[in-house]
Write an enzyme that holds these catalytic residues in place. Structure first.
Site, short mmCIF file in Angstrom:
data_model
loop_
_atom_site.label_atom_id
_atom_site.label_comp_id
_atom_site.label_asym_id
_atom_site.label_seq_id
_atom_site.Cartn_x
_atom_site.Cartn_y
_atom_site.Cartn_z
N ILE A 1 0.85 -1.20 0.00
CA ILE A 1 0.00 0.00 0.00
C ILE A 1 0.88 1.25 0.00
O ILE A 1 0.56 2.26 -0.63
CB ILE A 1 -0.97 -0.01 1.20
CG1 ILE A 1 -1.76 -1.34 1.23
CG2 ILE A 1 -1.95 1.16 1.12
CD1 ILE A 1 -2.59 -1.56 2.47
N ASN B 1 7.96 -3.60 16.84
CA ASN B 1 7.99 -2.95 15.52
C ASN B 1 6.87 -1.92 15.37
O ASN B 1 7.09 -0.83 14.83
CB ASN B 1 7.79 -3.97 14.39
CG ASN B 1 8.99 -4.86 14.22
OD1 ASN B 1 10.07 -4.52 14.66
ND2 ASN B 1 8.78 -6.01 13.61
N TYR C 1 -1.60 -8.01 16.71
CA TYR C 1 -1.48 -7.05 15.60
C TYR C 1 -2.45 -5.89 15.80
O TYR C 1 -2.08 -4.72 15.78
CB TYR C 1 -1.74 -7.76 14.27
CG TYR C 1 -1.92 -6.83 13.11
CD1 TYR C 1 -0.85 -6.04 12.66
CD2 TYR C 1 -3.16 -6.69 12.48
CE1 TYR C 1 -1.02 -5.17 11.61
CE2 TYR C 1 -3.33 -5.82 11.43
CZ TYR C 1 -2.26 -5.06 11.00
OH TYR C 1 -2.43 -4.18 9.97
N1 UFG Z 1 -8.84 -17.13 3.38
C1 UFG Z 1 -9.03 -18.44 2.96
N2 UFG Z 1 -7.97 -19.10 2.41
C2 UFG Z 1 -6.73 -18.53 2.28
C3 UFG Z 1 -6.54 -17.19 2.71
C4 UFG Z 1 -7.63 -16.53 3.26
O1 UFG Z 1 -10.12 -18.99 3.07
O2 UFG Z 1 -5.81 -19.19 1.77
C5 UFG Z 1 -9.97 -16.39 3.95
C6 UFG Z 1 -9.73 -15.92 5.37
O3 UFG Z 1 -10.08 -16.93 6.28
C7 UFG Z 1 -10.63 -14.68 5.43
C8 UFG Z 1 -10.60 -14.15 4.00
O4 UFG Z 1 -10.16 -15.23 3.19
O5 UFG Z 1 -11.94 -15.05 5.72
C9 UFG Z 1 -9.63 -12.99 3.83
O6 UFG Z 1 -8.38 -13.36 4.37
P1 UFG Z 1 -7.07 -12.47 4.23
O7 UFG Z 1 -5.96 -13.21 4.93
O8 UFG Z 1 -6.87 -12.10 2.81
O9 UFG Z 1 -7.43 -11.15 5.01
P2 UFG Z 1 -7.93 -10.97 6.52
O10 UFG Z 1 -9.36 -10.57 6.44
O11 UFG Z 1 -7.58 -12.07 7.39
O12 UFG Z 1 -6.96 -9.79 6.97
C10 UFG Z 1 -7.21 -8.46 6.73
C11 UFG Z 1 -5.90 -7.70 6.68
C12 UFG Z 1 -5.24 -7.70 8.04
C13 UFG Z 1 -6.23 -7.25 9.08
C14 UFG Z 1 -7.45 -8.12 9.05
C15 UFG Z 1 -8.48 -7.67 10.05
O13 UFG Z 1 -5.03 -8.27 5.74
O14 UFG Z 1 -4.14 -6.80 8.02
O15 UFG Z 1 -8.04 -8.02 7.77
O16 UFG Z 1 -9.28 -8.76 10.42
F1 UFG Z 1 -5.67 -7.34 10.31
#
Ligand code: UFG
Length: 331
Positions: free
Chosen positions: A15, A95, A144
């Site tokens: 970003i 960090n 985090y």
């Molecule tokens: N997911 C899968 N398979 C994968 C990866 C992700 O099913 O291989 C799902 C996760 O369980 C989630 C969705 O896809 O339901 C999105 O997952 P991401 O890891 O892409 O993103 P997150 O929602 O976990 O994370 C984001 C930001 C973080 C922040 C978080 C807040 O990347 O920095 O939202 O909850 F902290």
């Protein structure tokens, strides 16, 4: 708005690099400070000055701010993996929280009083209601999220006690790419790039983390927002930061998509097969996160212009096709 001289920490990251390009395009002067722990030198846009350093290195930060006569700081540099934060909490408080304090000490020493902070929807934990307004209770469920909330508190108190103006931007799920800049995390944990890697045959399958959530198709729902829209919000925020005020704004599209909908969209955009398999829920994943982004619309006039899921996935796919090894193939 006359051009400003802006220090972007973490400007070699996903970003941060897109925001640097947007600030340069709006006529601002940008110095990127990044320790390249997770960022890529090749992601720093031409036209920005690059300083290879850690934000916690107060002497270097102070010298850099003074040498460039900086007006403002946009602070991205941070560790940002929820799972990793639970395994190594001190690294995250170090960090993210302590690193920000050192940066702020340097800023105050040289009189820089405009600050934009990269915050997160992880502050809300599992919300009672969606869409989530900024007034929702802040109860992070990860180190985090807690480390980011700690910095928001510092910024709020600084704005009340000193002539310091700060804006925290709480992103929902950043995704998408510009022509030149995209997402290249090692290891990759984010859904959109993982599904694209599976479509490209660079990964065997997508593991769907849970299909027993209380959502229409059982998979978790997120609000995907285009990185170019996030970048524009940072430019508006740095131009609007006002001494003595702290504000926090959600950045999201206001629309949620399930994991299965993301996979289906990737199939449509790429016209490729995406093998997937249902796996266990990932610890700490809330069922549904969708932003109420009306506050930032009213205050800064921000509206997501590129954040339709199809457009997000198409832009990310174009970048992956052009750069199959991400930044690894560039000097
Ligand atoms: N997911 C899968 N398979 C994968 C990866 C992700 O099913 O291989 C799902 C996760 O369980 C989630 C969705 O896809 O339901 C999105 O997952 P991401 O890891 O892409 O993103 P997150 O929602 O976990 O994370 C984001 C930001 C973080 C922040 C978080 C807040 O990347 O920095 O939202 O909850 F902290």
């Amino acid at each position: 708005m006359p051009p400003m001289r802006i220090l972007v920490t973490g400007g070699a990251g996903y970003i941060g690099s897109v925001t640097t390009a947007t600030l340069l395009a709006r006529g601002h002067d940008v110095v990127v400070l990044d320790d390249l722990r997770t960022g890529h030198r090749a992601a720093v846009p031409d036209g920005a000055t690059f300083v290879h350093a850690d934000v916690a290195d107060r002497a270097v930060v102070e010298t850099t701010l003074a040498a460039h006569d900086a007006d403002a700081i946009v602070h991205f540099a941070a560790s940002s993996l929820v799972g990793e934060s639970m395994r190594d909490p001190m690294a995250y408080f170090g960090n993210n929280a302590a690193g920000s304090i050192h940066l702020l000490e340097a800023a105050r020493a040289v009189g820089v009083d405009r600050f934009v902070f990269s915050s997160t929807a992880a502050l809300y934990g599992t919300p009672d209601d969606v869409p989530i307004p900024e007034t929702a209770e802040l109860r992070p469920e990860s180190v985090y999220g807690a480390s980011k909330l700690a910095v928001e508190r510092v910024l709020d108190w600084l704005s009340r006690t000193t002539p310091f103006g700060a804006i925290a931007l709480r992103y929902f799920n950043a995704a998408g790419a510009t022509d030149a800049l995209g997402e290249d995390h090692r290891p990759e944990t984010h859904l959109v790039p993982i599904v694209l890697q599976a479509a490209a045959g660079r990964r065997d399958e997508v593991r769907i983390y849970g299909d027993d959530y209380p959502t229409p198709d059982g998979t978790a729902i997120r609000d995907y927002v285009h990185v170019a829209d996030l970048a524009e919000a940072h430019a508006l925020a740095v131009e609007a930061a006002t001494p003595g005020r702290f504000e926090a704004y959600n950045l999201g599209s206001g629309v949620g998509y399930s994991v299965r909908e993301v996979i289906d969209t990737v199939r449509e955009v790429t016209d490729r097969d995406v093998p997937s398999r249902v796996d266990a829920r990932r610890a700490g994943d809330p069922p549904r996160l969708v932003a109420d982004a009306s506050k930032v619309a009213a205050a800064l006039g921000w509206a997501p212009r590129h954040s339709d899921l199809h457009a997000i996935v198409a832009s990310a796919w174009a970048w992956h096709q052009a750069h199959p090894d991400g930044y690894a193939d560039r000097p």
